[in-house]
Design an enzyme around this catalytic site. Structure first.
Site, PDB file in Angstrom:
ATOM      1  N   ASP A  10       3.318   2.667  -0.494  1.00  0.00           N
ATOM      2  CA  ASP A  10       2.330   3.175  -1.454  1.00  0.00           C
ATOM      3  C   ASP A  10       2.479   2.610  -2.860  1.00  0.00           C
ATOM      4  OD1 ASP A  10       4.772   4.630  -2.091  1.00  0.00           O
ATOM      5  OD2 ASP A  10       3.493   5.962  -3.280  1.00  0.00           O
ATOM      6  N   ASP A  57       8.165   2.501   3.640  1.00  0.00           N
ATOM      7  CA  ASP A  57       8.641   2.986   2.348  1.00  0.00           C
ATOM      8  C   ASP A  57       8.976   4.472   2.529  1.00  0.00           C
ATOM      9  OD1 ASP A  57       9.175   3.184  -0.396  1.00  0.00           O
ATOM     10  OD2 ASP A  57       7.096   3.663  -0.862  1.00  0.00           O
TER      11      ASP A  57
END
Length: 379
Positions: free
Chosen positions: A316, A124
């Site tokens: 996250d 990410d």
């Protein structure tokens, strides 16, 4: 996992204000402070998932839906760290950490699981490679992180999987040897520099939501105008999805912002709302997410049904859970959640922040270099 919810006491003083705001929208009778359910102050866990399901299923009409959004907006962004938790919650966090240990501490275990397999790295961007910042246009990686990601890509096929539009993520990262999956995987492009794989060196350009582009652009313009009345709100066009950031919005104004978004989405049933960290995500209703993007990239690299691959996915956000679920279903690889607080997650390991992500990736580089050196000496 049981007892997932963390109750945060220092926000209880805000509850009456938020409830009054939600109730005024829905014209429901007022609740007293003693009638406010504890679930309203849950920062993450099972409650967050239930709220999102209510939103996806319609969540009622008008004020009821806005009320659900406000709850979910609060649930999407836990901020308290271990040192500031009450003793009981601190114990819960310690228990959670036992089941989701540090990927750095468990590095040798992860390497042992990947023995004789091709490691593929999925990352990410926001909150993983770069810190979460107030202005999303200033979410820059450190030079150290960029150098480490560049080294990672020399040794392993590497992809950035982000909710951001692909070209914007590329401007942040500026590494041509990576795969880029923007808009939650709805815009995928392979590297322009040589990179080893079973089926060539590029994933084919892939845009499964192309037909939604005119609608996305239309809604973007409408939301820009409608959210002007909410100070601090920012609407970001991520090409195949939209992000309504409320990180800089006063919590007292979340209801007004949610109401504006609701009124717009009511006119576009082919679009759906999901949650991220201090952001409302508006996406097409097609069945595509970061988990689907991970599977597509594995197929593009020639590892669709292979047992000889070990994907490592680091993220996250709630949207990264779709990828963690894919790894669990496949029974291979490692999902790593970046978080300082306990969350319900499908990930197996954790890292606390981007600096730990950099440490973990650097250790992978060093391990691979050491393995290559050992191989050459044996030869």
């Amino acid at each position: 996992m049981t007892n997932q919810n963390l109750v945060v006491h220092d926000v209880k003083s805000c509850i009456n204000t938020i409830v009054e705001m939600a109730v005024s929208i829905s014209n429901l009778p007022m609740l007293t402070s003693t009638e406010v359910p504890e679930s309203l102050v849950v920062l993450d866990g099972i409650f967050g998932k239930k709220i999102l399901k209510r939103i996806d299923d319609g969540g009622g009409k008008g004020g009821a839906k806005v009320n659900a959004w406000i709850d979910s907006m609060r649930a999407s962004s836990p901020t308290r760290t271990k040192s500031s938790l009450p003793v009981s919650q601190d114990q819960h966090l310690s228990s959670w950490a036992i089941h989701h240990p540090s990927a750095i501490n468990m590095f040798d275990q992860i390497i042992n699981k990947s023995k004789d397999k091709q490691i593929i790295i999925f990352l990410d961007y926001d909150g993983t490679l770069s810190p979460i910042v107030a202005d999303p246009d200033k979410a820059f990686m450190t030079k150290k992180m960029r150098a480490t990601v560049k080294d990672i890509a020399k040794h392993f096929p590497t992809a950035i999987v982000s909710g951001r539009r692909r070209d914007k993520v590329y401007k942040f990262v500026r590494l041509a040897e990576l795969y880029y999956a923007g808009s939650h995987g709805m815009d995928i492009k392979g590297p322009t520099k040589s990179q080893g794989s079973k089926k060539g060196n590029q994933a084919a350009p892939f845009q499964p939501a192309s037909q939604f582009l005119p609608m996305i652009n239309e809604v973007y313009k409408i939301l820009l105008e409608k959210t002007k009345c909410v100070e601090g709100a920012k609407v970001e066009n991520n090409k195949f999805c939209l992000s309504v950031h409320f990180r800089c919005v006063d919590e007292k104004s979340w209801g007004a912002l949610a109401e504006q978004v609701r009124l717009v989405l009511n006119q576009y049933p082919k679009l759906k709302l999901t949650e991220g960290r201090k952001v409302l995500e508006i996406r097409p209703t097609i069945k595509w997410d970061k988990g689907k993007a991970l599977e597509f990239l594995l197929r593009s690299l020639g590892f669709a049904n292979s047992k000889d691959v070990f994907p490592i996915y680091i993220g996250d956000d709630r949207t990264d859970e779709d990828a963690f679920k894919v790894l669990r279903r496949r029974g291979q690889g490692a999902g790593i959640l970046v978080s300082k607080v306990a969350k319900e997650t499908e990930a197996s390991y954790t890292l606390q922040d981007p600096s730990e992500v950099e440490q973990f990736l650097r250790r992978l580089v060093d391990w691979k270099r050491g393995s290559n050196e050992s191989g050459r000496r044996v030869e």
